[in-house]
Design an enzyme around this catalytic site. Structure first.
Site, PDB file in Angstrom:
ATOM      1  N   HIS A 129      14.228  -3.897   1.665  1.00  0.00           N
ATOM      2  CA  HIS A 129      14.424  -2.448   1.666  1.00  0.00           C
ATOM      3  C   HIS A 129      15.884  -2.199   2.047  1.00  0.00           C
ATOM      4  O   HIS A 129      16.462  -2.976   2.814  1.00  0.00           O
ATOM      5  CB  HIS A 129      13.490  -1.843   2.714  1.00  0.00           C
ATOM      6  CG  HIS A 129      13.419  -0.347   2.706  1.00  0.00           C
ATOM      7  ND1 HIS A 129      14.383   0.437   3.284  1.00  0.00           N
ATOM      8  CD2 HIS A 129      12.490   0.505   2.206  1.00  0.00           C
ATOM      9  CE1 HIS A 129      14.054   1.708   3.148  1.00  0.00           C
ATOM     10  NE2 HIS A 129      12.907   1.779   2.490  1.00  0.00           N
ATOM     11  N   ASP A 207      11.845  -7.397   9.313  1.00  0.00           N
ATOM     12  CA  ASP A 207      11.451  -6.020   9.029  1.00  0.00           C
ATOM     13  C   ASP A 207       9.942  -6.041   8.791  1.00  0.00           C
ATOM     14  O   ASP A 207       9.480  -6.506   7.751  1.00  0.00           O
ATOM     15  CB  ASP A 207      12.207  -5.529   7.790  1.00  0.00           C
ATOM     16  CG  ASP A 207      11.744  -4.153   7.344  1.00  0.00           C
ATOM     17  OD1 ASP A 207      10.809  -3.608   7.944  1.00  0.00           O
ATOM     18  OD2 ASP A 207      12.326  -3.638   6.371  1.00  0.00           O
ATOM     19  N   GLN A 210       6.136  -2.953   6.560  1.00  0.00           N
ATOM     20  CA  GLN A 210       4.949  -2.976   5.691  1.00  0.00           C
ATOM     21  C   GLN A 210       3.928  -4.010   6.162  1.00  0.00           C
ATOM     22  O   GLN A 210       2.907  -4.203   5.506  1.00  0.00           O
ATOM     23  CB  GLN A 210       5.351  -3.293   4.242  1.00  0.00           C
ATOM     24  CG  GLN A 210       6.250  -2.262   3.597  1.00  0.00           C
ATOM     25  CD  GLN A 210       5.565  -0.916   3.354  1.00  0.00           C
ATOM     26  OE1 GLN A 210       4.352  -0.783   3.470  1.00  0.00           O
ATOM     27  NE2 GLN A 210       6.361   0.086   3.028  1.00  0.00           N
ATOM     28  N   LYS A 233       4.153   4.869   9.170  1.00  0.00           N
ATOM     29  CA  LYS A 233       3.416   4.124   8.141  1.00  0.00           C
ATOM     30  C   LYS A 233       2.100   3.575   8.682  1.00  0.00           C
ATOM     31  O   LYS A 233       1.386   2.866   7.990  1.00  0.00           O
ATOM     32  CB  LYS A 233       4.269   2.961   7.617  1.00  0.00           C
ATOM     33  CG  LYS A 233       5.493   3.412   6.823  1.00  0.00           C
ATOM     34  CD  LYS A 233       6.156   2.234   6.167  1.00  0.00           C
ATOM     35  CE  LYS A 233       7.596   2.496   5.805  1.00  0.00           C
ATOM     36  NZ  LYS A 233       7.781   3.360   4.651  1.00  0.00           N
ATOM     37  N   CYS A 372      13.885   2.363  -2.580  1.00  0.00           N
ATOM     38  CA  CYS A 372      14.948   1.827  -1.687  1.00  0.00           C
ATOM     39  C   CYS A 372      15.074   0.316  -1.861  1.00  0.00           C
ATOM     40  O   CYS A 372      15.283  -0.428  -0.895  1.00  0.00           O
ATOM     41  CB  CYS A 372      14.703   2.178  -0.225  1.00  0.00           C
ATOM     42  SG  CYS A 372      14.700   3.927   0.083  1.00  0.00           S
TER      43      CYS A 372
HETATM   44  C1  LIG Z   1       9.946  -2.645   4.145  1.00  0.00           C
HETATM   45  C2  LIG Z   1      10.522  -1.351   4.664  1.00  0.00           C
HETATM   46  N1  LIG Z   1      11.552  -1.393   5.505  1.00  0.00           N
HETATM   47  C3  LIG Z   1      12.088  -0.288   6.009  1.00  0.00           C
HETATM   48  C4  LIG Z   1      11.616   0.959   5.669  1.00  0.00           C
HETATM   49  C5  LIG Z   1      12.254   2.179   6.262  1.00  0.00           C
HETATM   50  O1  LIG Z   1      11.354   2.857   7.089  1.00  0.00           O
HETATM   51  P1  LIG Z   1      11.846   4.129   7.898  1.00  0.00           P
HETATM   52  O2  LIG Z   1      12.296   5.108   6.855  1.00  0.00           O
HETATM   53  O3  LIG Z   1      10.649   4.587   8.653  1.00  0.00           O
HETATM   54  O4  LIG Z   1      12.953   3.690   8.763  1.00  0.00           O
HETATM   55  C6  LIG Z   1      10.558   1.061   4.771  1.00  0.00           C
HETATM   56  C7  LIG Z   1      10.068   2.385   4.339  1.00  0.00           C
HETATM   57  O5  LIG Z   1       9.751   2.599   3.194  1.00  0.00           O
HETATM   58  C8  LIG Z   1       9.989  -0.133   4.264  1.00  0.00           C
HETATM   59  O6  LIG Z   1       8.969  -0.090   3.406  1.00  0.00           O
END
Ligand SMILES: Cc1ncc(COP(=O)(O)O)c(C=O)c1O
Length: 414
Positions: A129, A207, A210, A233, A372
């Site tokens: 992401h 990260d 998910q 999420k 993203c």
């Molecule tokens: C794998 C992953 N990392 C990071 C993010 C970013 O999350 P946030 O916008 O809550 O910081 C997302 C959100 O879609 C994601 O799916």
């Protein structure tokens, strides 16, 4: 020997906890298939936040009066829940942030700027992401470190056979990787990657945005150095995320944001820092949001992460062949066994935004876009995909409606 029956998830009864499902969209029941972007919220979370505001709200850590103490207890209680949720050793290692993006930026800035230099390398994956890609690319450029990417193969899995050639390109100092891909649902071999990072003498940043909402995440078992996730999420509110970090690393790092609460002593000559985790929590905290996250953790734990993972897998196995059967639909991503409840696809000749628009008229909410993940989209050779994603309230009928909707998309554009 006592035999315990595996706990089963009952999505139909869980749905009753979510007020959002009481409405219709364009005259049809809501089929919400966009939980990878953000999940819906159960009454238990909304009520916990409301109760704090109605009965126990004040600023925390500073007030010596009763309300302030109760609010502080509620906030620190949420931190203890977050600690337990990821099996961290200590609440000192659990930092509340605005979301996982802020958590990953904290590491990239506070660790990266002080530890990277020309000759060093930062490794991310092609499926990151942007939140775990752009901060590292930026800090690498600013410090003169090399920025390297583990490529993804045609099935959407990491090409681990490339690791040795990456290791030859510089002194790898950081490996930053997602546990589960938000576009493809690929579940990465995160423990193996962590081992490889450590073999290079690098730190490992995970990260888990998910992963944490959908499967049990144990930071001690993963063995990484930093791991982040985001509250919205996993049935929690927006505005709250968690960064877990190894205590010895966090102790050595300079603060990221500066201001109130994160200091020990301020004089004209010098400022010293508060102890962990407060050193990294400048300003008034997201108090109600943390309480909401605590309630979300209770909710998800009550459902049971093992049951949740199993259930989402059943949904995935239900969805994949049905979607593949729709003429003109091309699925992206790996086989079901190595995949979470996320399905990205394209409908031949139809832009993903048009697909999502027609599905919306049917009451089916899916996401269309690059998610993203622009480097990943480039690899897949598409500007965008349509993505359906599942959670603990998803029922198979919603997948049926998605499939019916896709037939309508095909007819509309025939
Ligand atoms: C794998 C992953 N990392 C990071 C993010 C970013 O999350 P946030 O916008 O809550 O910081 C997302 C959100 O879609 C994601 O799916």
């Amino acid at each position: 020997m006592a035999v315990t029956a595996e706990k089963k998830l009952d999505a139909r009864s869980l749905r009753a906890d979510f007020p959002i499902f009481e409405q219709e969209i364009h005259g049809k029941p809501l089929a919400y298939l966009d939980s990878a972007a953000s999940s819906q919220k159960p009454r238990q979370v909304l009520e916990a936040m409301n109760a704090l505001y109605e009965t126990s709200y004040a600023n925390i850590h500073r007030g010596v009066y009763d309300l302030g103490e109760r609010a502080t207890e509620a906030y620190e209680g949420a931190r203890e829940k977050a600690r337990g949720f990821i099996n961290a050793e200590s609440t000192r290692e659990v930092i509340f942030t605005r979301n996982v993006t802020a958590a990953l930026n904290l590491v990239a800035y506070a660790w990266g700027f002080d530890n990277l230099a020309p000759g060093d390398a930062v490794v991310v994956t092609e499926m990151e992401h942007h939140s775990n890609f752009v901060p590292w690319q930026y800090v690498a450029r600013r410090t003169g470190a090399e920025f390297l990417v583990i490529p993804v193969d045609r099935d959407g899995e990491l090409q681990l056979d490339e690791l040795d050639s990456l290791a030859a390109r510089g002194t790898i100092k950081v490996v930053a990787a997602t546990y589960v891909s938000n576009s493809l649902g690929t579940v990465n071999p995160i423990e193996r990657l962590t081992q490889w990072a450590h073999d290079q003498g690098a730190i490992m940043v995970v990260d888990a945005a998910q992963a944490a909402p959908h499967r049990s995440v144990d930071v001690q078992a993963v063995g990484a150095d930093f791991l982040g996730f985001t509250g919205h999420k996993m049935c929690g509110p927006t505005g709250i995320g968690v960064l877990w970090g190894r205590r010895e690393l966090l102790e050595r790092m300079s603060p990221f944001e500066l201001g109130g609460h994160m200091i020990r002593k301020v004089t004209v000559e010098e400022t010293t820092w508060n102890e962990l985790p407060h050193k990294f929590e400048a300003g008034t905290a997201p108090i109600a949001e943390a309480v909401g996250l605590g309630a979300a953790i209770d909710y998800v734990n009550d459902v049971g992460l093992a049951a949740l993972e199993r259930y989402e897998h059943e949904l995935l196995e239900y969805a994949l062949p049905r979607l593949a059967d729709v003429p003109g639909v091309r699925l992206f991503g790996p086989h079901a066994e190595n995949r979470a409840g996320i399905v990205s696809f394209e409908v031949e000749g139809v832009h993903p935004h048009d697909v999502a628009q027609i599905l919306d008229w049917e009451g089916v909410a899916v996401r269309a876009g690059h998610h993203c993940n622009q480097p990943l989209m480039n690899k897949l050779g598409v500007p965008a995909t349509t993505r359906a994603s599942f959670y603990l309230y998803t029922v198979p009928e919603e997948i049926d409606r998605l499939v019916e909707g896709l037939h309508k998309v095909r007819k509309t554009f025939a």
